[in-house]
Scaffold this active site. Structure first.
Site, short mmCIF file in Angstrom:
data_model
loop_
_atom_site.label_atom_id
_atom_site.label_comp_id
_atom_site.label_asym_id
_atom_site.label_seq_id
_atom_site.Cartn_x
_atom_site.Cartn_y
_atom_site.Cartn_z
N ASP A 28 114.48 43.43 -14.74
CA ASP A 28 114.39 43.73 -13.31
C ASP A 28 115.47 42.89 -12.64
OD1 ASP A 28 113.84 43.92 -10.63
OD2 ASP A 28 111.81 43.09 -10.74
N LYS A 85 122.88 42.11 -4.86
CA LYS A 85 122.50 43.49 -5.12
C LYS A 85 122.76 44.40 -3.91
CE LYS A 85 118.42 45.95 -6.89
NZ LYS A 85 117.01 45.71 -7.28
N GLU A 183 112.66 51.51 -10.05
CA GLU A 183 111.73 50.39 -9.96
C GLU A 183 110.28 50.82 -9.72
OE1 GLU A 183 113.81 48.00 -7.10
OE2 GLU A 183 115.31 47.44 -8.59
N ASP A 205 107.22 49.81 -2.64
CA ASP A 205 108.07 48.76 -3.22
C ASP A 205 109.06 48.24 -2.17
OD1 ASP A 205 109.93 47.26 -4.58
OD2 ASP A 205 110.38 48.76 -6.11
#
Lengths: 616, 174
Positions: A28, A85, A183, A205
């Protein structure tokens, strides 16, 4: 890959120690924290740091002047990069917030930027690769054998450039990417297997930088994704920013913070936010000026409800898309550190009519799911993940309108064929522009590639039959093939994204299509009316050119005048007028066209080749 | 060419289908043919599975969609769909409905569209039950029009809902 080629019946159970030996992990790669996991005797487990026992690796990379190797996971001076990211797969123009680092356009392509770390120049891909290298090292130290393959998770709403960049980062880190999985899907996979539940589940999420929402149906070892949506630029960082901006206002001073001061402040605000359970009071010191702040629940709601509503609007639209209502959802799985606020949990509860599930660690679920999928892809498993494509894939038509061939939320793999035709007489080639996105016009979608089909036999417009087939496999790789049915001329390409689309446009792809849907539709209708009009005009002009003797003197003037007038009307943006005037034009020219047709029929009967009588 | 979904899923040739049974078959077939189950076996089988799995996905989608399902049911009966609507009044009606939807969309109008759609679907269902394929074809052609109208109507209403919400957000933030 060849080392993996072993003959095993699908679905058979494997040697329980095989996974530990082959070195396959799930990763992850988060905005704030990253994790690595693997299967130990059939159970997914987070791999901790061998020395410290830490499970989370902060996604923080520092580069020192006097040292080649970066320091990953903690801030040690030099230049430190956080939340990298948010920059992956983005160009300079796509970055909306000012960066605390010196950034410039790169020569790598429009979707990569250069970041200055002292005298070193780094791209977000390289910085991500350093995080991945650290995770790989951590796994190898703990497992005591090399790790070469990984399933890496990405936000469901990551576009092609961001996915490609993530793959490149893995490559740089010496990892072969078995697959990038979404994810929320990974989280549901881990949750479903751990709790052995069945029914419709949703995953909410909210990560540091991204928001994803997915709906899945879990049934007897099958994990069927029903729909997925998200916003790749909405996350915990935005909650921090909203809070920091409010505190700055409260200080009520006309102060200008440098990017690095603002970054420090965000850091302080983030840790305050993460500890809201313990204290609602914060003391800030900037430029020697101290201010006291407090954030009781009512005020939390005030500062964050806009952001929370943005996510819930998307949640509702996604459920609506698949004809489900919130009450159909049996459980809401929370993923991401940003889902820890009480006020967010309360809002989710009031929408779904039940409290969200909190029995899994929201930080770890995604990595565990990735490990399970890595196992499944290398050794097979009794479980199957049926995923969907999060964005529609289409073909650009005349006038820039997009014809969707594979719609979003279509299960993978999928292959779909649609028939198209030529637009002009004697057209022998066709440009195909493949795009991704939900909007009506190709300029608002991501361009994935162009290719050309040649060798179409000449003929009148609309006579050729061109079959275009889009095939999207379970890894999300797209192949496009075009075939002219008469000669079987084929052309096909594996789509690799042609970077360069403005990410700002992709960012709110779905929301935009919701908001601008009506405008798009209007423009689309106008374009199609114009196109029709142009076709009529072109046909008419050819007839006039080829049949001068049929135009009687009186008619000639009237027809020429009507054609000229209609040309002007096509320039206007009035669809109704275009349609009405086109009818008038057709009426005016009706007799002339009819006599042309009579001649043509006669000639055909006489055995003359119609091709010699070409319209153009 | 892919197999007719009815044949692939081996279900009786009826318009109404058992969705739960279809889902069970879908899961069973995917468990067998999904390419992920062959990834570690061999690339040849992996490729073949990709094609099969794609057909299964398509068939599943078709069987869950009333219009596509009716179309493939007609195909299963060797019927083609090249007919035109034989009822000119119907097309006039559709145009009027379209205009009303464009000019003054409302929830009650939307509901009336849904109701009309249901009526036509009922005709389609009865026609299939009576093996009256000619009537079924005409009903299917009409159903397509009504279905599009209902979809447009839904989009329009939800767009207006969103617009109101946005308006509200703007006014509260000021």
């Amino acid at each position: 890959m060849s080392e993996l080629l072993q003959l095993v019946e699908p679905g058979t159970t494997r040697d329980p120690h095989a996974d530990a030996q082959s070195g396959v992990v799930g990763i992850d790669l988060g905005t704030t924290n990253s994790l690595v996991a693997t299967l130990i005797e059939g159970t997914p487990q987070i791999i901790p740091d061998l020395d410290t026992g830490a499970r989370l690796l902060p996604s923080v990379v520092s580069y020192l002047e006097d040292q080649d190797a970066p320091i990953v996971g903690k801030e040690v001076g030099g230049t430190t990069f956080r939340s990298i990211k948010r920059l992956i797969g983005k160009g300079l123009d796509d970055i909306e917030h000012s960066l605390p680092w010196e950034a410039s356009a790169s020569q790598e392509g429009p979707d990569v930027i250069y970041l200055q770390a002292g005298s070193k120049t780094k791209t977000p891909i390289e910085i991500s690769a350093d995080i991945l290298k650290m995770l790989k090292k951590r796994a190898e130290a703990w497992l005591k054998h090399p790790v070469k393959q990984a399933v890496i998770t990405v936000p469901a709403y990551f576009d092609e450039a961001a996915r490609m960049a993530t793959k490149q980062a893995a490559h740089l880190a010496g990892l072969n990417v078995l697959r990038l999985i979404n994810e929320p899907t990974a989280a549901a996979y881990a949750y479903g297997l751990d709790k052995n539940v069945e029914g419709v589940y949703a995953v909410y999420d909210l990560g540091g930088g991204t928001f994803d929402f997915s709906v899945l149906k879990l049934s007897k070892g099958i994990f069927q994704v029903l729909a997925t949506s998200g916003n790749r630029d909405l996350g915990g960082d935005d909650f921090d920013r909203a809070l920091a901006d409010m505190f700055l206002k409260e200080r009520n001073r006309d102060e200008k913070l440098s990017p690095s001061q603002y970054a420090d402040m965000l850091h302080a605000v983030r840790s305050f936010k993460e500890n809201l359970g313990q204290t609602v009071d914060l003391r800030l010191e900037i430029n020697g000026v101290v201010s006291q702040h407090t954030l009781p629940p009512a005020k939390q709601k005030q500062v964050w409800s806009g952001l929370i509503n943005d996510t819930l609007t998307l949640v509702k639209a996604t459920l609506d898309d698949i004809f489900l209502s919130p009450s159909d959802v049996k459980g809401i799985i929370l993923v991401g550190g940003s889902t820890r606020f009480d006020i967010l949990r309360k809002e989710i509860e009031s929408l779904f009519g039940r409290p969200p599930l909190t029995d899994l660690n929201p930080d770890e679920t995604v990595a565990l799911g990735a490990a399970l999928q890595a196992e499944s892809l290398t050794h097979g498993s009794e479980h199957l993940l049926l995923d969907v494509t999060p964005l529609s894939l289409g073909l650009e038509m005349m006038g820039g309108v997009v014809e969707k061939i594979i719609h979003r939320n279509t299960p993978l793999p999928v292959s779909k064929t649609q028939e198209f035709t030529t637009y002009q007489n004697n057209q022998t080639g066709m440009q195909l522009h493949v795009v991704q996105g939900e909007r009506e016009f190709s300029k608002d979608c991501r361009s994935l590639g162009h290719f050309e089909l040649t060798g179409i036999p000449p003929g009148v417009a609309g006579s050729a039959r061109i079959q275009v087939t889009y095939s999207l496999d379970a890894d999300g790789l797209l192949t496009v093939e075009a075939m002219e049915t008469q000669t079987k001329t084929r052309q096909h390409i594996h789509i690799k994204p042609t970077y360069g689309l403005d990410d700002k446009k992709i960012r709110h792809l779905i929301e935009d299509s919701l908001i601008h849907g009506q405008d798009d539709m209007k423009t689309r209708l106008l374009e199609s009316a114009r196109l029709d009009g142009k076709r009529v005009l072109q046909g008419l002009e050819n007839l006039i050119k080829n049949n001068p003797d049929l135009l009687q003197d009186a008619d000639s003037e009237k027809i020429h005048e009507a054609v000229k007038q209609f040309k002007d009307i096509l320039q206007q943006s009035n669809r109704d007028l275009i349609i009405a005037e086109q009818k008038k034009l057709e009426k005016t020219c009706h007799a002339f066209v009819e006599s042309c047709m009579n001649i043509r029929v006669q000639q055909a009967l006489d055995g003359r080749n119609i091709e010699n009588y070409k319209e153009s | 060419m892919s197999k007719n979904p009815y044949m692939l899923f081996q279900i009786p040739l009826t318009y109404d289908v058992d969705k739960q049974q279809i889902e069970r078959t879908y899961f069973r077939l995917q468990k067998e043919f999904h390419p992920d189950r062959y990834r570690h076996v061999s690339s040849l089988e992996h490729e073949a599975a990709k094609v099969q799995s794609g057909h299964i996905n398509t068939a599943f989608r078709i069987l869950n969609d009333p219009i596509d399902r009716a179309k493939s049911l007609l195909e299963a009966h060797q019927e083609t769909m090249d007919d035109a609507i034989e009822d000119p009044d119907f097309l006039m009606d559709i145009m009027e409905l379209q205009e009303t939807l464009e000019a003054q969309p409302s929830v009650s109008f939307y509901e009336s569209l849904v109701e009309r759609r249901q009526k036509i679907e009922e005709t389609l269902r009865t026609a299939f039950l009576n093996k009256d394929l000619k009537t079924a074809k005409q009903a299917l052609l009409k159903l397509k029009y009504l279905d599009n109208l209902v979809k447009d109507g839904k989009k329009k209403l939800s767009l207006e809902g969103d617009a109101k919400e946005i308006q509200k957000d703007l006014s509260t933030s000021q």
